[in-house]
Design an enzyme around this catalytic site. Structure first.
Site, short mmCIF file in Angstrom:
data_model
loop_
_atom_site.label_atom_id
_atom_site.label_comp_id
_atom_site.label_asym_id
_atom_site.label_seq_id
_atom_site.Cartn_x
_atom_site.Cartn_y
_atom_site.Cartn_z
N GLU A 132 -6.89 1.73 -4.73
CA GLU A 132 -6.29 3.06 -4.35
C GLU A 132 -7.71 4.07 -4.16
O GLU A 132 -7.45 5.00 -4.62
CB GLU A 132 -5.48 3.55 -5.33
N ASN A 173 -7.28 -2.79 -2.54
CA ASN A 173 -5.65 -2.66 -2.56
C ASN A 173 -5.25 -1.51 -2.73
O ASN A 173 -5.99 -0.46 -3.37
CB ASN A 173 -5.26 -3.25 -3.96
N HIS A 209 5.16 -0.35 -2.15
CA HIS A 209 6.06 0.15 -2.98
C HIS A 209 7.01 1.22 -2.09
O HIS A 209 6.69 2.14 -1.67
CB HIS A 209 5.64 0.91 -4.07
N GLU A 237 2.47 -5.82 -4.39
CA GLU A 237 3.19 -4.93 -5.42
C GLU A 237 4.39 -4.58 -4.88
O GLU A 237 4.97 -3.53 -5.25
CB GLU A 237 2.49 -3.91 -5.92
N ASP A 239 8.18 -3.64 -4.16
CA ASP A 239 9.50 -3.33 -4.84
C ASP A 239 9.99 -2.22 -3.66
O ASP A 239 9.28 -1.65 -2.84
CB ASP A 239 9.46 -2.89 -6.16
#
Ligand code: XIL
Length: 316
Positions: A132, A173, A209, A237, A239
């Protein structure tokens, strides 16, 4: 079905995986599914390899919880993603509120990255070395690393990681880089510069996400912009959350959304794998982070598969 990992591998991917975390490992029904290598061929520690967990005070390293996850992967015959070395969040205060000279912080980053990556040498498929780095508008995040070292902290961390484990794939990432726009462009420009400068970089991780009904439409195009540079990419990651309560309509839309996101990776040869940010709503980070939202995973809180699972299967 054959299982998500079995299907992903048959279709040419390296793995289908899940994040996990130490407190959940006392739940034997949870561990049984997590450890089924037909479903999951890769795991990522959700917290236990982060800076606050591994170097809570300067120069004192604790790997107990990280080792539990690494050993679980080994026992299960699963790949391991290391997460993460340098991030603005979950930093111990000696780092986040320390006042460092550039030379001092360089040493701190080098020591942290080389010790953590070195500890897991030979056990990790890929490391999120930098997590990030950007704000949503594509500017650099103002944290202790950027404020002290400008953009050079990225190459300092990558070089230390490469030296510590030459066989681990080194990733940057981030989230909100899955659609074309300022943040994706900033990441593209960063990795182009790193490549031009000869800095070790192997891949870019797309956190993914997402929100039901609004998954990105240019994801495959963005993935291809990165693989065109010679990098691999991965969904790291995934979801897809909804505003609660869940309804049949939302769960049906969620299935379509999982399918389209996974399909984008399937369509890109150098998209090596897909990791969901835990497989069950029982242990998802979403409800505690996004108020009123949840039900983001392919397994429900009773560890039963949801329509989302079949959406993933349809893409694999
Ligand atoms: C989350 C964990 O899942 C939570 O348990 C923790 O409280 C906060 O961090 N992006 C990342 C992950 O890169 O490290 C975050 O994990 C989720 C967002």
């Amino acid at each position: 079905t054959a299982g998500l990992n079995t299907l992903a591998k048959a279709a040419g991917k390296l793995y289908f995986g899940s994040a996990t975390d130490n407190p959940e490992l006392s739940d034997s029904a949870y561990v049984k599914i997590l450890s089924n290598a037909k479903e999951f061929g890769q795991i990522t520690p959700g917290n236990s390899m982060k800076w606050d967990a591994t170097e809570p005070t300067r120069g004192t390293f604790t790997f107990t919880n990280g080792d539990v996850i690494a050993n679980l992967a080994k026992t299960n015959g699963q790949l391991l993603r290391g997460h993460n070395c340098v991030w603005h969040n979950q930093l111990p205060s000696w780092v986040s509120s320390g006042s460092f000279t550039a030379a001092d912080l360089t040493t701190v980053i080098q020591n942290h990255c080389s010790t953590v990556v070195g500890h897991y040498k030979g056990q990790v498929y890929s490391w999120d070395v930098v997590n990030e780095p950007f704000n949503d508008d594509g500017t650099w995040r103002s944290d202790v690393f950027y404020n002290t070292l400008n953009t050079t902290y990225v190459s300092i961390a990558l070089q230390a990681a490469r030296a510590a484990d030459p066989n681990a794939k080194l990733y940057i990432n981030d989230y909100n880089i899955e659609n074309s726009g300022a943040k994706a462009t900033a990441m593209l420009n960063l990795v182009k510069q790193l490549i031009a400068d000869g800095v070790p970089i192997d891949g870019v991780g797309f956190q993914c996400h997402f929100i039901v009904g609004s998954v990105p439409t240019s994801f495959q195009t963005v993935l291809e912009q990165f693989t065109a540079l010679g990098l691999e990419v991965a969904i790291t990651e995934l979801d897809i959350r909804m505003t609660l309560p869940e309804t049949d309509a939302l769960l049906a839309q969620q299935a379509k959304d999982y399918q389209s996101v996974v399909q984008a990776c399937m369509n890109v040869e150098k998209c090596v794998g897909i990791t969901i940010w835990d497989y069950t709503d029982k242990y998802s980070w979403v409800p505690s982070t996004f108020s009123g939202q949840g039900a983001a995973c392919p397994w429900d809180s009773n560890l039963a598969i949801k329509p989302a699972y079949n959406g993933i299967v349809a893409a694999l």
